[in-house]
Design an enzyme around this catalytic site. Structure first.
Site, short mmCIF file in Angstrom:
data_model
loop_
_atom_site.label_atom_id
_atom_site.label_comp_id
_atom_site.label_asym_id
_atom_site.label_seq_id
_atom_site.Cartn_x
_atom_site.Cartn_y
_atom_site.Cartn_z
N SER A 1 28.49 -15.75 28.03
CA SER A 1 27.32 -16.33 27.39
C SER A 1 26.63 -15.38 26.40
CB SER A 1 26.29 -16.74 28.45
OG SER A 1 25.77 -15.60 29.10
N LYS B 1 19.75 -9.59 24.03
CA LYS B 1 20.02 -10.99 24.38
C LYS B 1 18.71 -11.74 24.65
CE LYS B 1 23.02 -13.63 27.58
NZ LYS B 1 23.94 -13.52 28.73
N SER C 1 29.81 -12.66 31.47
CA SER C 1 29.07 -12.94 30.24
C SER C 1 28.85 -11.76 29.31
CB SER C 1 27.71 -13.57 30.57
OG SER C 1 27.87 -14.94 30.83
#
Lengths: 483, 101
Positions: free
Chosen positions: A153, A78, A177
């Site tokens: 997210s 990420k 997330s």
């Protein structure tokens, strides 16, 4: 067999037997990204040096060197986790050109285990969102339906695993997330116990809630990745150790005697009946394999979302104060100091980041801090006590991960509060600091549904055993989207 | 108490955020809805309940104050992240110029 069709255990065995090389795995991964990323936008950047790293692993293997447990495995990361020499933009304009000067602890540990970071994945700006639509670099799309969101997210990491770009990836989970995008994309995601994984080198959102967690197709792979990244780190004072590490290769997982709790407060209005049916089927499957299920009560669950939306913005507004246009990142570079702050932040942050910064400033301001923020800290104690009480009679708590399957892009972006409600089942685990696993448990109109299993602090092994048993009884995790 | 456009301008100023005047109304509406939602916490009886600052039973986590330093490559990478620099120094606006601030 493709790079990501194999489990980590299979890939390791084939590489050890000389049937596969790391270079092949990395090339397959990069090839898949080149083929489908234009549609999905899960990946922001690939590392062209990854092939050299793979060759190096292959050479060392041939020379008989003892290699780490993840030797030669491609991993996606990420965009808020620092990888030395890579951009680290947290999905934001303000960090668009920022290059990481060092490796996050989780990356250093992955490298030590032999893993090869290959791709940087898209995310909601500063991990603020549940749909990956707030990224400055455009939205990620759900591989199961390109008109729908992947969740967020960490939507890029979830979509990268779901679309076969990599078999494992890292994300971060502050209120859901990792788990919520895992659920919407039909993959496995874990939010570890607070304190289990170091956040050194993670761009902070809300420090009392943030944890780094793995994505994978199988629970076993998630457990293997966890083993590599977890553990005490002097650079994150909240980490604890030594830990009891779970080694799936040495275990024969079972749910015999496992006591599953179903919180009555969760199974009420607002839950999609098909989601509920998927979760109840999963619970029945585990009952048939020797588990028992009973109702439990989490009386303060209805205050969790409100508590979260006080604690998180308060911490986020403080954490994001470091982006000032002076030290790193985007700078408007005006002659006045105050204007440099205001213009750099005004032009660098997107709408949701500004909203949460202002919300944080509001709930912490004089006259409101007592009524809002401190009340939320007390509510957090009550939410944790609910779990402590429930875990006296059950070993895990089963709920849906998300109240609904993936929604259409744009459907919830006009109204922040509607978007926030997507995290209603995941945030409690962050507030209470407990571990929670999401795994695929069915489909609703062709869209994946996720089962969430929450456990006592540091009981990841219990969650892994339950999840591995469930995956040995079902095939949901083996289904892949057509792209 | 509703979040007014005036309150948004105040919060933006406190947060050192330049926001477009055209967006002020929308931010006020959004924040007002969120604050309206979190307001339900007020009904919760928390008499005698301690605040949770941290989920673990950790108080302080002291360590020896030892400078580790960093290697030259890391140092150079950090220096090159400065938006403005003079040699190895970070260039910052003069703090006391804005006398009307």
């Amino acid at each position: 067999m493709g790079a990501t069709d194999m489990t980590l255990r299979e890939a390791a065995a084939r590489m050890a037997a000389g049937e596969r090389s790391s270079e092949e795995l990395v090339r397959t991964s990069l090839g898949r990204i080149a083929a489908v990323n234009e549609k999905v936008n899960a990946v922001l950047e690939v590392d062209s040096h990854a092939i050299d790293a793979a060759r190096d692993i292959d050479r060392r293997r041939k020379e008989g060197e003892e290699l780490g447990p993840l030797a030669g495995i491609p991993v996606a990361v990420k965009d808020n986790i620092l990888v030395r020499g890579w951009r680290a933009s947290a999905g934001s304009r303000i960090l668009e050109t920022h290059t990481a000067a060092y490796d996050a602890t989780v990356i250093a540990r992955l490298r030590e285990a032999g893993a090869i970071p290959v791709a940087r994945t898209n995310m909601d700006e500063f991990a603020m969102g549940s749909s990956t639509e707030s990224s400055h670099f455009g939205p990620t799309r759900n591989p199961w339906d390109l008109d729908r969101v992947p969740g967020g997210s960490s939507g890029g990491s979830a979509a990268a695993v779901a679309s076969g770009m990599v078999s494992v990836a890292l994300g971060s989970d502050t209120g859901g997330s990792v788990r919520q995008p895992a659920s919407l994309c039909g993959v496995v995601g874990l939010k570890p116990t607070y304190g289990r994984v170091s956040r050194y080198g993670l761009i902070a959102l809300a420090s009392s809630l943030d944890q780094v967690g793995p994505f994978a197709r199988t629970v076993e792979d998630a457990a293997i990745l966890m083993r590599a990244i977890e553990g005490e780190d002097p650079r994150d004072a909240t980490t604890v150790g030594p830990l009891e590490t779970y080694v799936p290769e040495l275990d024969q997982p079972s749910v015999k005697g496992l006591r599953i709790g179903l919180p009555k407060e969760y199974f009420v209005e607002g839950m999609d009946p098909r989601v509920k049916a998927g979760v109840m089927d999963a619970v029945r499957a585990m009952e048939a394999a020797g588990a028992t299920a009973e109702e439990v009560s989490l009386p303060h669950a209805r205050y969790a979302l409100a508590t979260y939306y006080l604690v998180m913005p308060a911490e986020a507004s403080s954490n994001l104060a470091r982006f000032d246009g002076i030290r790193y990142g985007y700078s408007a570079g005006t002659p006045s100091l105050r204007e440099t702050y205001e213009m750099s932040r005004g032009e660098g942050f997107g709408e949701e980041a500004k909203r949460r910064i202002m919300l944080g400033a509001h709930v912490l301001s004089k006259g409101y801090a007592e009524a809002y923020y401190r009340q939320a800290l007390k509510a957090r104690t009550l939410i944790r006590r609910d779990f402590d009480e429930a875990f006296k009679t059950v070993d895990v708590i089963a709920t849906p991960t998300s109240p609904c399957a993936a929604w259409r892009m744009g459907e919830k972006s006009a109204d922040p509060l509607t978007m926030y409600l997507a995290d209603i089942y995941t945030i409690s685990a962050n507030l209470a600091g407990i571990p929670a696993l999401s795994l695929p448990c069915g489909f609703s109109d062709g869209l994946p549904i996720g089962l969430q299993l929450m456990g006592r602090p540091f009981s990841e092994a219990t969650l892994f055993r339950a999840g591995m048993t469930y995956q040995s009884l079902t095939t949901w995790h083996t289904l892949t989207p057509t792209l | 108490m509703p979040i007014t456009p005036e309150e948004i301008r105040h919060l933006a100023s406190l947060s050192r955020l330049k926001i477009d005047e055209d967006d002020v109304e929308a931010y006020a509406k959004d924040l007002d809805a969120i604050v309206g939602y979190v307001d339900k916490l007020r009904e919760l009886d928390t008499e005698g309940v301690p605040e949770m600052a941290h989920v673990e039973d950790l108080a302080n986590s002291p360590r020896e104050d030892v400078v580790e330093g960093c290697d030259q490559a890391t140092r150079d990478a950090m220096l090159s992240a400065f938006p403005r620099r003079e040699g190895d120094l970070l260039a910052v606006n003069a703090v006391f110029v804005d006398r009307t601030d």
